[in-house]
Motif scaffolding. Structure first.
Motif, PDB file in Angstrom:
ATOM      1  N   ILE A 243      35.586  14.732 117.708  1.00 13.45           N
ATOM      2  CA  ILE A 243      35.919  14.022 118.953  1.00 13.45           C
ATOM      3  C   ILE A 243      35.420  14.745 120.200  1.00 13.45           C
ATOM      4  O   ILE A 243      35.278  14.125 121.263  1.00 13.45           O
ATOM      5  CB  ILE A 243      37.436  13.770 119.082  1.00 13.45           C
ATOM      6  N   ALA A 244      35.134  16.051 120.082  1.00 10.88           N
ATOM      7  CA  ALA A 244      34.719  16.817 121.259  1.00 10.88           C
ATOM      8  C   ALA A 244      33.333  17.437 121.123  1.00 10.88           C
ATOM      9  O   ALA A 244      32.789  17.942 122.098  1.00 10.88           O
ATOM     10  CB  ALA A 244      35.743  17.914 121.554  1.00 10.88           C
ATOM     11  N   GLY A 245      32.756  17.413 119.922  1.00 15.83           N
ATOM     12  CA  GLY A 245      31.416  17.954 119.728  1.00 15.83           C
ATOM     13  C   GLY A 245      31.420  19.321 119.084  1.00 15.83           C
ATOM     14  O   GLY A 245      32.441  20.020 119.062  1.00 15.83           O
ATOM     15  N   PRO A 246      30.278  19.744 118.540  1.00 15.39           N
ATOM     16  CA  PRO A 246      30.180  20.996 117.778  1.00 15.39           C
ATOM     17  C   PRO A 246      30.412  22.254 118.591  1.00 15.39           C
ATOM     18  O   PRO A 246      30.697  23.306 118.027  1.00 15.39           O
ATOM     19  CB  PRO A 246      28.752  20.960 117.226  1.00 15.39           C
ATOM     20  N   ALA A 337      29.401   8.969 116.315  1.00 10.90           N
ATOM     21  CA  ALA A 337      28.162   9.634 115.882  1.00 10.90           C
ATOM     22  C   ALA A 337      27.386  10.225 117.053  1.00 10.90           C
ATOM     23  O   ALA A 337      26.601  11.158 116.867  1.00 10.90           O
ATOM     24  CB  ALA A 337      27.286   8.653 115.115  1.00 10.90           C
ATOM     25  N   SER A 338      27.593   9.707 118.254  1.00  6.98           N
ATOM     26  CA  SER A 338      26.892  10.258 119.416  1.00  6.98           C
ATOM     27  C   SER A 338      27.461  11.604 119.832  1.00  6.98           C
ATOM     28  O   SER A 338      26.820  12.371 120.559  1.00  6.98           O
ATOM     29  CB  SER A 338      26.965   9.274 120.596  1.00  6.98           C
ATOM     30  N   ILE A 339      28.652  11.911 119.359  1.00  6.18           N
ATOM     31  CA  ILE A 339      29.293  13.191 119.660  1.00  6.18           C
ATOM     32  C   ILE A 339      29.079  14.191 118.531  1.00  6.18           C
ATOM     33  O   ILE A 339      28.740  15.355 118.754  1.00  6.18           O
ATOM     34  CB  ILE A 339      30.805  12.988 119.918  1.00  6.18           C
ATOM     35  N   SER A 340      29.280  13.747 117.308  1.00  3.16           N
ATOM     36  CA  SER A 340      29.095  14.592 116.127  1.00  3.16           C
ATOM     37  C   SER A 340      28.868  13.679 114.940  1.00  3.16           C
ATOM     38  O   SER A 340      29.737  12.874 114.594  1.00  3.16           O
ATOM     39  CB  SER A 340      30.343  15.471 115.894  1.00  3.16           C
ATOM     40  N   ASP A 341      27.677  13.782 114.301  1.00  2.00           N
ATOM     41  CA  ASP A 341      27.335  12.808 113.262  1.00  2.00           C
ATOM     42  C   ASP A 341      27.491  13.361 111.858  1.00  2.00           C
ATOM     43  O   ASP A 341      27.834  14.528 111.660  1.00  2.00           O
ATOM     44  CB  ASP A 341      25.921  12.253 113.479  1.00  2.00           C
TER      45      ASP A 341
END
Length: 460
Positions: A243-246, A337-341
């Protein structure tokens, strides 16, 4: 900044001087702030690479001092010794090495002492993440990315391993080499999934539906292993990344985000909600990771989150009652998927190798080139393991579970780190100590993340 880092090393070295038994030496006769801080350090502490004098190894005389936590007949020590022997016999007869062993518990103190005396060895085992950032900032270790470029061997590195090392140090370059390549995710019991009518989830909404269906079917959805604490923080981190990215944890450690921001609290709330829903079964904080894994293999739970080191359990018929094809594996389901796929996996490289800047020379550069070009095949041939380097040997004899892991690692496009990877010791302790009370509801999600933020603030 460099003065502060060196002061810290000196303080640690004073403590280390009071310790005994830090290591025994054997000589081989035949032979920001994670992001912001590290980026700043990279400009001042980057190792000046020595360019190769030609296109072939000139067989320069070199006695390489190596510091390890493994004896030469154990674990990665076997590989280090074997590679040194191969390099000496196949390429450079003028290469020799001294091999010193220190206990893993004393590794940080030993390195602190060596830093303080400006006597880091040519190559040494260390810890990725926060510890190596301090060495980068102090200008004590070699910029490995530059060496790989200078000696034309970048293509020998596994891209996911490189991505993982960069994420851990928060730098554009890598300053270490991996000694392992582990992928993490959800292992599931196929028979229990079939019993509850579940399919492998791809999205987080599908995952929530699977958990609810398993619970409704009288099956414990997840065995957590919260007695060891990190089993629970891994689950929190899994949702947070999606939800927040890698870079969520690196951003919080760098101060560009706060642990109390909405997504961080939301992730903590997620696993508390799962505990409240009974997804972890009774007494979650009394179940350790070994027991949690055993529950999956014996059909007492449907899902268990852990790393690829679990294949040793899967390949043991006495432990894995589900059989040779009874356990499956899936990545953390995607929220956006645009944040973390789905091609981004939680991965780690275990302990790492770093190279002292003071003694770096062309001979070391040629050894590094040989190391990265040959360690992949050597590790696969001797141990059947992936160490973060590309390999060419066949894996036809690998078990189905081992092959599953190899295929996953080879297909991964990027990597993210575990929850505590970028945390300092004080912050990490608070994060781990509070996770159990979060699961029991004694601590709210907001207060849990607030305690971590307060620990981070005090550590600055």
């Amino acid at each position: 900044m460099k003065r502060k880092v060196l002061a810290g090393f000196l303080a640690a070295a004073m403590t280390a001087s009071l310790l005994t038994g830090c290591g025994s030496k054997t000589t081989t006769g035949d032979g920001g702030e994670t992001t912001a801080k590290a980026e700043a350090g990279a400009t001042t502490a980057a190792a000046d690479s020595v360019k190769p004098s030609g296109t072939e190894d000139p067989k320069l005389a070199k006695n390489m001092k190596i510091l390890s936590i493994w004896a030469e007949d154990n674990d990665n020590g076997v590989l280090l010794k074997a590679l040194c022997e191969k390099y000496q016999s196949e390429v450079n007869p003028n290469f020799t090495w001294d091999y010193e062993v220190v206990s893993s518990d004393n590794l940080r103190q030993k390195v602190a002492t060596l830093v303080a005396s400006n006597d880091l060895p040519d190559m040494f085992v260390y810890e990725s993440g926060k510890p190596i950032v301090d060495l980068i900032d102090a200008g004590k270790i070699v910029n490995v990315s530059q060496v790989l470029k200078d000696f034309d061997c970048e293509a020998s590195m596994n891209p996911s391993a490189v991505s993982s090392l960069k994420n851990l140090s928060g730098t554009e370059d890598i300053y270490d080499l991996p000694l392992g390549m582990n992928v993490e995710g959800f292992w599931y019991n196929k028979a229990l999934f079939e019993q509850a009518g579940c399919e492998v989830p791809k999205t987080w909404d599908e995952f929530e539906e699977v958990l609810a269906k398993l619970k409704a079917a009288g099956i414990q959805p997840i065995s957590c292993g919260a007695a060891d604490k990190w089993g629970a923080t891994r689950l929190l981190n899994a949702y947070l990344v999606r939800i927040a990215g890698p870079n969520a944890m690196a951003d919080a450690d760098a101060g560009t985000a706060k642990y109390t921001d909405e997504n961080y609290v939301k992730a903590a709330q997620k696993i508390q909600d799962w505990a409240n829903a009974g997804y972890f079964g009774e007494g979650v904080n009394t179940v350790d990771m070994n027991t949690a894994g055993s529950m999956l293999l014996t059909g007492q739970s449907a899902i268990f989150y852990t790393g690829s080191w679990f294949t040793s359990n899967l390949n043991d018929p006495s432990q894995n009652l589900a059989g040779e094809d009874g356990i499956g594996f899936f990545n953390v389901p995607v929220v956006d998927a645009s944040i973390s796929d789905e091609n981004s996996w939680s991965m780690n490289c275990g302990n790492i190798l770093a190279f002292g800047q003071k003694n770096y020379d062309e001979a070391t550069g040629w050894f590094i080139k040989y190391f990265v070009e040959n360690m992949g095949d050597l590790a696969m041939e001797i141990q059947g393991s992936v160490k973060g380097y590309n390999y060419t040997v066949e894996t036809d004899n690998a078990s189905g579970y081992t092959q599953m892991v190899l295929d996953t690692i080879n297909s991964a496009q990027s990597a993210f780190t575990w929850f505590e990877a970028t945390m300092g010791n004080e912050v990490q302790n608070v994060a781990k100590d509070g996770i159990q009370t979060l699961l029991t509801g004694e601590l709210s999600a907001e207060d849990y993340m607030k305690s971590i933020q307060e620990a981070w603030d005090m550590a600055q």
